[in-house]
Design a protein around this motif. Sequence first.
Motif, mmCIF file in Angstrom:
data_model
loop_
_atom_site.group_PDB
_atom_site.id
_atom_site.type_symbol
_atom_site.label_atom_id
_atom_site.label_comp_id
_atom_site.label_asym_id
_atom_site.label_seq_id
_atom_site.Cartn_x
_atom_site.Cartn_y
_atom_site.Cartn_z
ATOM 1 N N ALA A 49 3.915 -2.100 -5.947
ATOM 2 C CA ALA A 49 4.571 -1.195 -4.941
ATOM 3 C C ALA A 49 4.147 -0.135 -3.859
ATOM 4 O O ALA A 49 4.316 0.726 -3.358
ATOM 5 C CB ALA A 49 5.627 -0.299 -5.652
ATOM 6 N N LEU A 50 2.535 -0.221 -4.512
ATOM 7 C CA LEU A 50 1.328 1.165 -4.344
ATOM 8 C C LEU A 50 0.415 0.320 -2.944
ATOM 9 O O LEU A 50 0.153 -0.455 -3.247
ATOM 10 C CB LEU A 50 1.396 2.229 -5.660
ATOM 11 N N ALA A 51 0.156 0.939 -2.117
ATOM 12 C CA ALA A 51 -0.389 0.281 -0.990
ATOM 13 C C ALA A 51 -1.725 0.951 -1.785
ATOM 14 O O ALA A 51 -2.175 1.987 -2.604
ATOM 15 C CB ALA A 51 -0.288 1.437 0.293
ATOM 16 N N GLY A 52 -3.058 0.012 -1.017
ATOM 17 C CA GLY A 52 -4.165 0.559 -1.512
ATOM 18 C C GLY A 52 -5.079 -1.040 -1.228
ATOM 19 O O GLY A 52 -4.698 -1.295 0.883
ATOM 20 N N THR A 53 -6.237 -1.170 -0.980
ATOM 21 C CA THR A 53 -7.368 -2.105 -0.717
ATOM 22 C C THR A 53 -8.047 -2.795 -0.941
ATOM 23 O O THR A 53 -8.117 -2.930 -2.430
ATOM 24 C CB THR A 53 -8.185 -1.176 0.502
#
Length: 217
Positions: A197-201
């Motif tokens: 559910a969360l953005a990241g790289t």
Amino acid sequence: ASNTVTCKLGTLNAGASLTVTITVKVNPVAVPQASDSRSLRSTTVLQPASLGANQTKTISVSCPSGFVATDGSLRTPPPGSGQSVAINSLTQTSDPTYQVTATNPNSYPVAVVLEAFCESSSTTAIGKSPTHSLVITPPVSQTVPLVPGGREDVNLACGPGQTAVDPSYTFTGGSAPRVAASEPTSTGWKFTLEDGALAGTATVSVRCLDQITTQAG
């Protein structure tokens, strides 16, 4: 095999002599060339470890002296076992070494095994020298954003006459991101990444192994 040469000399008078010159042309015979077979040695090294309850741990495994790591993996309990493990990074940190950072989100310990696949860094031939060394490039890498709830393929390419080795990846942020698939392609390597559910790289990389070794040395 021998052959017979017949010359028609005619009639010689008494006391006479005659000189005959015979020129022979010999066809060369092919001589078999000596063969020389050289090979690489392969081995696998395992490093068992235990992740404590709710613990994040870094584990390393190294190939024997004279070997380089060409791949690595973390063996975890099978899906459905109730012993899930999140892999935050799996990277080659030096020529012989693979390292993993993993998190155990469970309230009990989980056993894992870090595995390194190793190749000798040079060719071998019993009782013979010199040897020929492998040629492996520095990492080819790419950093991509993780889309919440998304799935993305990332392809890395090697040059002509090269094979991708040492697949590595590191996640930053995100929500339980994972590598859904990691596999070689005809031109390099493909990583399939999934996020929660969360953005990241994610930073992924490979090195490229030349199909031709160094000259004898």
